[in-house]
Motif scaffolding. Structure first.
Motif, mmCIF file in Angstrom:
data_model
loop_
_atom_site.group_PDB
_atom_site.id
_atom_site.type_symbol
_atom_site.label_atom_id
_atom_site.label_comp_id
_atom_site.label_asym_id
_atom_site.label_seq_id
_atom_site.Cartn_x
_atom_site.Cartn_y
_atom_site.Cartn_z
ATOM 1 N N THR A 345 -11.274 -20.962 19.258
ATOM 2 C CA THR A 345 -12.698 -21.515 19.041
ATOM 3 C C THR A 345 -13.364 -20.140 18.634
ATOM 4 O O THR A 345 -14.276 -20.167 17.849
ATOM 5 C CB THR A 345 -13.133 -22.089 20.152
ATOM 6 O OG1 THR A 345 -12.771 -21.521 21.269
ATOM 7 C CG2 THR A 345 -12.754 -23.703 20.210
ATOM 8 N N VAL A 346 -13.075 -19.060 19.146
ATOM 9 C CA VAL A 346 -13.961 -17.719 18.714
ATOM 10 C C VAL A 346 -12.870 -16.657 18.762
ATOM 11 O O VAL A 346 -11.806 -16.470 19.574
ATOM 12 C CB VAL A 346 -14.953 -17.499 19.790
ATOM 13 C CG1 VAL A 346 -16.188 -18.149 19.589
ATOM 14 C CG2 VAL A 346 -14.706 -17.278 21.142
ATOM 15 N N ASP A 347 -12.946 -15.710 17.920
ATOM 16 C CA ASP A 347 -11.935 -14.526 18.055
ATOM 17 C C ASP A 347 -12.607 -13.517 19.295
ATOM 18 O O ASP A 347 -13.815 -13.029 19.386
ATOM 19 C CB ASP A 347 -12.327 -13.798 16.495
ATOM 20 C CG ASP A 347 -11.379 -12.564 16.475
ATOM 21 O OD1 ASP A 347 -10.750 -12.173 17.475
ATOM 22 O OD2 ASP A 347 -11.791 -11.631 15.555
ATOM 23 N N LEU A 348 -11.696 -13.501 20.183
ATOM 24 C CA LEU A 348 -11.719 -12.678 21.342
ATOM 25 C C LEU A 348 -11.408 -11.061 21.105
ATOM 26 O O LEU A 348 -11.898 -10.146 21.937
ATOM 27 C CB LEU A 348 -11.072 -12.895 22.251
ATOM 28 C CG LEU A 348 -11.674 -14.304 22.932
ATOM 29 C CD1 LEU A 348 -10.614 -14.755 24.459
ATOM 30 C CD2 LEU A 348 -12.962 -14.442 23.584
ATOM 31 N N GLY A 349 -11.110 -10.641 19.801
ATOM 32 C CA GLY A 349 -10.686 -9.395 19.767
ATOM 33 C C GLY A 349 -12.053 -8.230 19.854
ATOM 34 O O GLY A 349 -11.321 -7.350 20.349
ATOM 35 N N PRO A 350 -13.181 -8.567 19.607
ATOM 36 C CA PRO A 350 -14.179 -7.607 19.938
ATOM 37 C C PRO A 350 -14.466 -7.397 21.310
ATOM 38 O O PRO A 350 -14.901 -6.435 21.668
ATOM 39 C CB PRO A 350 -15.279 -8.028 19.421
ATOM 40 C CG PRO A 350 -15.097 -8.974 18.341
ATOM 41 C CD PRO A 350 -13.591 -9.584 18.687
ATOM 42 N N PHE A 351 -13.783 -8.265 22.154
ATOM 43 C CA PHE A 351 -14.063 -8.316 23.471
ATOM 44 C C PHE A 351 -12.876 -7.820 24.163
ATOM 45 O O PHE A 351 -12.897 -7.892 25.532
ATOM 46 C CB PHE A 351 -14.727 -9.386 23.910
ATOM 47 C CG PHE A 351 -15.632 -10.270 22.997
ATOM 48 C CD1 PHE A 351 -16.703 -9.384 22.961
ATOM 49 C CD2 PHE A 351 -15.613 -11.441 22.692
ATOM 50 C CE1 PHE A 351 -17.767 -9.862 22.120
ATOM 51 C CE2 PHE A 351 -16.482 -11.729 21.690
ATOM 52 C CZ PHE A 351 -17.495 -11.191 21.302
ATOM 53 N N ASP A 352 -11.630 -7.435 23.590
ATOM 54 C CA ASP A 352 -10.419 -6.788 24.198
ATOM 55 C C ASP A 352 -10.847 -5.821 25.356
ATOM 56 O O ASP A 352 -11.389 -4.888 25.063
ATOM 57 C CB ASP A 352 -9.348 -6.585 23.387
ATOM 58 C CG ASP A 352 -8.129 -6.165 23.703
ATOM 59 O OD1 ASP A 352 -8.023 -6.389 24.915
ATOM 60 O OD2 ASP A 352 -7.240 -6.006 22.715
ATOM 61 N N PRO A 353 -10.439 -5.932 26.565
ATOM 62 C CA PRO A 353 -10.530 -5.128 27.731
ATOM 63 C C PRO A 353 -9.828 -3.809 27.208
ATOM 64 O O PRO A 353 -10.289 -2.942 27.694
ATOM 65 C CB PRO A 353 -9.967 -5.880 28.909
ATOM 66 C CG PRO A 353 -9.877 -7.261 28.610
ATOM 67 C CD PRO A 353 -10.048 -7.327 27.100
ATOM 68 N N ALA A 354 -8.731 -3.908 26.511
ATOM 69 C CA ALA A 354 -8.053 -2.605 26.138
ATOM 70 C C ALA A 354 -8.864 -1.715 25.108
ATOM 71 O O ALA A 354 -8.357 -0.592 25.165
ATOM 72 C CB ALA A 354 -6.668 -3.165 25.559
ATOM 73 N N ARG A 355 -9.860 -2.154 24.758
ATOM 74 C CA ARG A 355 -10.883 -1.190 23.922
ATOM 75 C C ARG A 355 -11.397 -0.039 24.536
ATOM 76 O O ARG A 355 -12.028 0.971 23.981
ATOM 77 C CB ARG A 355 -11.626 -2.012 23.150
ATOM 78 C CG ARG A 355 -13.028 -2.308 23.841
ATOM 79 C CD ARG A 355 -14.038 -3.427 23.157
ATOM 80 N NE ARG A 355 -15.197 -3.633 24.024
ATOM 81 C CZ ARG A 355 -15.501 -4.418 24.818
ATOM 82 N NH1 ARG A 355 -14.337 -5.177 25.289
ATOM 83 N NH2 ARG A 355 -16.472 -4.633 25.626
#
Ligand SMILES: Cc1cc2nc3c(=O)[nH]c(=O)nc-3n(C[C@H](O)[C@H](O)[C@H](O)COP(=O)(O)OP(=O)(O)OC[C@H]3O[C@@H](n4cnc5c(N)ncnc54)[C@H](O)[C@@H]3O)c2cc1C
Length: 366
Positions: A345-355
């Motif tokens: 439902t949403v792209d979690l890419g920007p919130f990836d803890p690995a960033r």
């Protein structure tokens, strides 16, 4: 599949709700009481498009829509309503009449002026945060989830695979197939157990008055008699109360959520600030003097996703000033991720803890 969710704030309760909708076995572990922290003491103001222009926009827009559909489809009443939102200036030092672009609601005093409409019922709404969080938890329990009273003091990793295999609750192992860290600012504790970036707690004070004005939410730019500038927010609620926040605190986050308390003089100062906007509101009975900590990461964005390098471990925290707004879409996306391997439902890419780099376990101070 059993999922242990550490923390019974709005994020933990929302994840439990959406997991239970998918018939997964969710167990929330809460130390002090559901919604005892920021999720019960925040403004509960919601906006469709105030995150536009940032990577939060799709999460916020999805969540704003989910708030509407949850309120329409569930029996409980948590004070959800669409509202108009006004920008206000108030000053103890100068005449603000020149800023007045709209008439003031009758409950505002002469030292305040409405400079603009910054939200309409199509774009802004309110909830009572404690009632919403408790309703999400209750609905999850109705659907088969469990709530365990206890303090999470570690995570169990399988000796062979290193996979998360449960949480340690009051010294005993609570076994599970997956673990979610949703401890709000106390997610910092989990840096001792897992390779996670830091989540700091930023303190704020609030007051709840027994006062029923017209329903507009107010965002105020306020100048006090000493020239100090603050930005209080005022949210009238349909239950006949009015919530005011906007005074920061300085105390460090205590390890035990039960020890969070207003700082000396803070409630009186917040009441003085309120009086500059509305002497009538400031004169009303105060029902609650409170404080809480919002969870904030190094880049201001939430951590939503798998814990890097630890299969079966997930995190959902760091929602900063928009945790009430973004809880439903976070819960929905986390349920999709845990049960299906990816959020749809949403792209979690920007919130990836690995960033962000993991915080050093030895430097955790709470
Ligand atoms: C003054 C203020 C006003 C705000 N206004 C708004 C607003 O208008 N709109 C909006 O969208 N957002 C608002 N926010 C932000 C929002 O309140 C937060 O982002 C949100 O509540 C965070 O939810 P959470 O579930 O991550 O954390 P929390 O609500 O902090 O929940 C974490 C839970 O973990 C529990 N816990 C801690 N340690 C342990 C342990 N060892 N074991 C088990 N349980 C533990 C705690 O007891 C707590 O219940 C505001 C925040 C503040 C401070």
């Amino acid at each position: 599949m059993k999922v242990v969710i550490c923390g019974g704030g709005v994020i933990g309760a929302s994840i439990a709700y959406y997991l239970s909708q998918r018939n997964f076995d969710a167990v929330v572990v809460e130390r002090t009481g559901v919604a005892n922290a920021a999720s019960g003491k925040s403004g509960g103001f919601l906006a469709l498009d105030w995150c536009d222009g940032s990577v939060l926009a799709p999460l916020a827009r999805r969540s704003f829509a989910l708030h509407g559909s949850l309120a329409a489809s569930m029996d409980q009443d948590w004070g959800y309503r669409r509202v108009e939102t006004l920008g206000v200036v108030a000053s103890a030092r100068r005449d603000v009449a020149g800023y007045r672009n709209l008439p003031s609601p009758g409950w505002l005093g002469g030292k305040a002026a409405v400079c603009g409409r910054i939200g309409t019922p199509q774009t802004t709404a309110q909830i009572n945060p404690a009632a919403f969080t408790n309703a999400m938890m209750a609905a999850a329990i109705d659907n088969g989830a469990a709530l365990v009273a206890g303090c999470v003091d570690g995570i169990v990793l399988s000796p062979g695979s290193g996979r998360a295999a449960g949480a340690i609750v009051d010294g005993a192992v609570l076994a599970s197939d997956a673990v979610v860290i949703a401890l709000g600012p106390w997610s910092m504790l989990a840096c001792r157990w897992l390779p996670l970036p830091a989540t700091e707690g930023v303190k704020g004070h609030s007051l709840v008055f027994a006062y029923r004005p017209s329903p507009e939410s107010l965002f105020v730019e306020l100048e006090s008699v000493d020239g100090a500038r603050t930005s209080p927010e005022i949210n009238p609620r349909p239950d006949g109360t009015t919530y005011v926040c906007g005074l920061p605190g300085h105390d460090a986050l205590p390890a035990d959520p039960a020890d969070v308390a207003p700082e000396p003089g803070a409630s009186a100062l917040l009441r003085q600030m309120t009086a500059l906007v509305s002497p009538e509101l400031a004169a009303a009975e105060v029902l609650a003097e409170q404080s809480c900590y919002r969870p904030v990461t190094a880049d201001g964005l939430p951590l939503i996703g798998p814990v890097p390098g630890v299969a079966g471990a997930y995190v959902a925290t760091g929602h900063n000033v928009w945790g009430m707004l973004n809880a439903p879409a976070t819960g929905e996306a986390m349920a999709e991720l845990i049960t299906g391997g990816a959020a749809t439902t949403v792209d979690l890419g920007p919130f990836d803890p690995a960033r962000l780099a993991p915080f050093k376990a030895s430097e955790v101070e709470i």
